[in-house]
Design a protein around this motif. Structure first.
Motif, PDB file in Angstrom:
ATOM      1  N   PRO A  39     -41.134 -63.055  90.103  1.00  0.00           N
ATOM      2  CA  PRO A  39     -41.464 -62.095  91.150  1.00  0.00           C
ATOM      3  C   PRO A  39     -41.130 -62.609  92.542  1.00  0.00           C
ATOM      4  O   PRO A  39     -40.855 -61.848  93.439  1.00  0.00           O
ATOM      5  CB  PRO A  39     -42.966 -61.880  91.002  1.00  0.00           C
ATOM      6  CG  PRO A  39     -43.402 -62.629  89.822  1.00  0.00           C
ATOM      7  CD  PRO A  39     -42.267 -63.447  89.325  1.00  0.00           C
ATOM      8  N   ASN A  40     -41.144 -63.915  92.748  1.00  0.00           N
ATOM      9  CA  ASN A  40     -40.901 -64.447  94.079  1.00  0.00           C
ATOM     10  C   ASN A  40     -39.488 -64.995  94.232  1.00  0.00           C
ATOM     11  O   ASN A  40     -39.228 -65.768  95.127  1.00  0.00           O
ATOM     12  CB  ASN A  40     -41.919 -65.529  94.417  1.00  0.00           C
ATOM     13  CG  ASN A  40     -41.858 -66.684  93.449  1.00  0.00           C
ATOM     14  OD1 ASN A  40     -41.098 -66.657  92.492  1.00  0.00           O
ATOM     15  ND2 ASN A  40     -42.681 -67.686  93.684  1.00  0.00           N
ATOM     16  N   SER A  41     -38.572 -64.614  93.336  1.00  0.00           N
ATOM     17  CA  SER A  41     -37.207 -65.117  93.468  1.00  0.00           C
ATOM     18  C   SER A  41     -36.389 -64.131  94.277  1.00  0.00           C
ATOM     19  O   SER A  41     -35.793 -63.218  93.752  1.00  0.00           O
ATOM     20  CB  SER A  41     -36.579 -65.328  92.090  1.00  0.00           C
ATOM     21  OG  SER A  41     -36.364 -64.109  91.462  1.00  0.00           O
ATOM     22  N   GLY A  42     -36.396 -64.315  95.559  1.00  0.00           N
ATOM     23  CA  GLY A  42     -35.606 -63.471  96.434  1.00  0.00           C
ATOM     24  C   GLY A  42     -34.183 -63.969  96.472  1.00  0.00           C
ATOM     25  O   GLY A  42     -33.714 -64.665  95.578  1.00  0.00           O
ATOM     26  N   SER A  43     -33.482 -63.649  97.551  1.00  0.00           N
ATOM     27  CA  SER A  43     -32.112 -64.118  97.670  1.00  0.00           C
ATOM     28  C   SER A  43     -32.129 -65.618  97.920  1.00  0.00           C
ATOM     29  O   SER A  43     -33.108 -66.191  98.382  1.00  0.00           O
ATOM     30  CB  SER A  43     -31.404 -63.390  98.809  1.00  0.00           C
ATOM     31  OG  SER A  43     -31.956 -63.795 100.039  1.00  0.00           O
ATOM     32  N   TYR A  63     -32.844 -71.628 100.139  1.00  0.00           N
ATOM     33  CA  TYR A  63     -32.048 -72.833 100.333  1.00  0.00           C
ATOM     34  C   TYR A  63     -31.298 -72.772 101.653  1.00  0.00           C
ATOM     35  O   TYR A  63     -30.954 -71.706 102.147  1.00  0.00           O
ATOM     36  CB  TYR A  63     -31.032 -72.988  99.194  1.00  0.00           C
ATOM     37  CG  TYR A  63     -31.650 -73.041  97.828  1.00  0.00           C
ATOM     38  CD1 TYR A  63     -32.404 -74.131  97.426  1.00  0.00           C
ATOM     39  CD2 TYR A  63     -31.484 -71.991  96.939  1.00  0.00           C
ATOM     40  CE1 TYR A  63     -32.980 -74.183  96.175  1.00  0.00           C
ATOM     41  CE2 TYR A  63     -32.058 -72.032  95.676  1.00  0.00           C
ATOM     42  CZ  TYR A  63     -32.801 -73.128  95.308  1.00  0.00           C
ATOM     43  OH  TYR A  63     -33.363 -73.171  94.070  1.00  0.00           O
ATOM     44  N   ASN A  64     -30.995 -73.959 102.192  1.00  0.00           N
ATOM     45  CA  ASN A  64     -30.208 -73.983 103.421  1.00  0.00           C
ATOM     46  C   ASN A  64     -28.736 -73.729 103.104  1.00  0.00           C
ATOM     47  O   ASN A  64     -28.330 -73.686 101.945  1.00  0.00           O
ATOM     48  CB  ASN A  64     -30.416 -75.294 104.185  1.00  0.00           C
ATOM     49  CG  ASN A  64     -29.946 -76.500 103.397  1.00  0.00           C
ATOM     50  OD1 ASN A  64     -29.112 -76.388 102.508  1.00  0.00           O
ATOM     51  ND2 ASN A  64     -30.484 -77.656 103.739  1.00  0.00           N
ATOM     52  N   VAL A 103     -22.852 -75.835  98.200  1.00  0.00           N
ATOM     53  CA  VAL A 103     -22.648 -76.806  97.113  1.00  0.00           C
ATOM     54  C   VAL A 103     -22.908 -76.146  95.766  1.00  0.00           C
ATOM     55  O   VAL A 103     -22.106 -76.287  94.832  1.00  0.00           O
ATOM     56  CB  VAL A 103     -23.540 -78.050  97.316  1.00  0.00           C
ATOM     57  CG1 VAL A 103     -23.568 -78.918  96.076  1.00  0.00           C
ATOM     58  CG2 VAL A 103     -23.061 -78.849  98.514  1.00  0.00           C
ATOM     59  N   ILE A 104     -24.004 -75.419  95.648  1.00  0.00           N
ATOM     60  CA  ILE A 104     -24.326 -74.753  94.376  1.00  0.00           C
ATOM     61  C   ILE A 104     -23.236 -73.744  94.026  1.00  0.00           C
ATOM     62  O   ILE A 104     -22.725 -73.710  92.901  1.00  0.00           O
ATOM     63  CB  ILE A 104     -25.710 -74.061  94.451  1.00  0.00           C
ATOM     64  CG1 ILE A 104     -26.817 -75.102  94.503  1.00  0.00           C
ATOM     65  CG2 ILE A 104     -25.912 -73.142  93.253  1.00  0.00           C
ATOM     66  CD1 ILE A 104     -28.185 -74.520  94.786  1.00  0.00           C
ATOM     67  N   VAL A 124     -24.299 -64.132 100.722  1.00  0.00           N
ATOM     68  CA  VAL A 124     -22.912 -64.263 101.159  1.00  0.00           C
ATOM     69  C   VAL A 124     -22.437 -65.711 101.089  1.00  0.00           C
ATOM     70  O   VAL A 124     -21.331 -65.995 100.626  1.00  0.00           O
ATOM     71  CB  VAL A 124     -22.747 -63.701 102.591  1.00  0.00           C
ATOM     72  CG1 VAL A 124     -21.418 -64.080 103.174  1.00  0.00           C
ATOM     73  CG2 VAL A 124     -22.909 -62.207 102.576  1.00  0.00           C
ATOM     74  N   VAL A 125     -23.246 -66.648 101.513  1.00  0.00           N
ATOM     75  CA  VAL A 125     -22.831 -68.051 101.534  1.00  0.00           C
ATOM     76  C   VAL A 125     -22.630 -68.566 100.113  1.00  0.00           C
ATOM     77  O   VAL A 125     -21.623 -69.219  99.814  1.00  0.00           O
ATOM     78  CB  VAL A 125     -23.860 -68.909 102.299  1.00  0.00           C
ATOM     79  CG1 VAL A 125     -23.480 -70.367 102.261  1.00  0.00           C
ATOM     80  CG2 VAL A 125     -23.985 -68.434 103.736  1.00  0.00           C
ATOM     81  N   LEU A 126     -23.563 -68.255  99.237  1.00  0.00           N
ATOM     82  CA  LEU A 126     -23.458 -68.671  97.839  1.00  0.00           C
ATOM     83  C   LEU A 126     -22.223 -68.043  97.186  1.00  0.00           C
ATOM     84  O   LEU A 126     -21.467 -68.717  96.478  1.00  0.00           O
ATOM     85  CB  LEU A 126     -24.716 -68.261  97.073  1.00  0.00           C
ATOM     86  CG  LEU A 126     -24.829 -68.716  95.634  1.00  0.00           C
ATOM     87  CD1 LEU A 126     -25.082 -70.207  95.592  1.00  0.00           C
ATOM     88  CD2 LEU A 126     -25.958 -67.988  94.944  1.00  0.00           C
ATOM     89  N   THR A 127     -21.993 -66.768  97.457  1.00  0.00           N
ATOM     90  CA  THR A 127     -20.830 -66.076  96.907  1.00  0.00           C
ATOM     91  C   THR A 127     -19.529 -66.662  97.442  1.00  0.00           C
ATOM     92  O   THR A 127     -18.565 -66.850  96.696  1.00  0.00           O
ATOM     93  CB  THR A 127     -20.904 -64.576  97.251  1.00  0.00           C
ATOM     94  OG1 THR A 127     -22.141 -64.060  96.780  1.00  0.00           O
ATOM     95  CG2 THR A 127     -19.768 -63.806  96.635  1.00  0.00           C
TER      96      THR A 127
END
Length: 147
Positions: free
Chosen positions: A29-33, A38-39, A45-46, A131-134
């Motif tokens: 439930p608390n997993s937002g974007s 994360y910074n 990196v991920i 956007v950064v992760l993508t």
């Protein structure tokens, strides 16, 4: 010994999950974007590492598939040339024409079913929020394909 008075709260999962995105239903439930958790460096990196792994595997599987298809085509041509296999090219041409007509029929409407449109909208929202992760994933994927 006295009996404990136990009361339970009933949770209706259909009502609870009705208006929640699919990734929240799966992860928590608390997993937002990822931008909320994360910074920027961690997200890059991920995304980069997962993209590189995906691109590397995609490249290897693609080479294997291309080799299998090409080898199969070569063996069929060899069998046709030596007389083991006879190909009715008129039948192949008729089937190809039929397939082209069906493809033209399905693409002429150019309307997306509502369930597909809603899933596409969910993916677009997810990509906009991350956007950064993508971007890291896309860069890593291209590097993995080049390796």
């Amino acid at each position: 010994a006295g009996a404990k008075d136990e009361t339970f709260r009933v949770l209706d999962l259909t009502e609870y999950t009705k208006n929640r995105p699919w990734w929240r239903k799966i992860f928590a439930p608390n997993s937002g974007s990822s931008a909320e958790k994360y910074n920027v460096a961690t997200q890059l990196v991920i995304g980069g590492v997962t993209g590189w792994c995906t691109g590397f595997i995609f490249q290897k599987v693609g080479k294997l598939a291309a080799t299998a298809v090409g080898g199969g085509f070569f063996l069929l041509q060899l069998a046709n040339h030596t007389g083991y296999v006879k190909v009715d090219w008129n039948l192949v041409q008729r089937d190809m024409d039929k397939a082209k007509q069906q493809l033209k029929f399905h693409t002429s409407g150019n309307k997306m079913p509502p369930e597909v449109k809603s899933k596409v909208d969910e993916v677009i929202i997810f990509l906009k929020k991350n956007v950064v992760l993508t971007g890291g994933f896309a860069g890593g994927f291209l590097l993995g394909m080049a390796y």
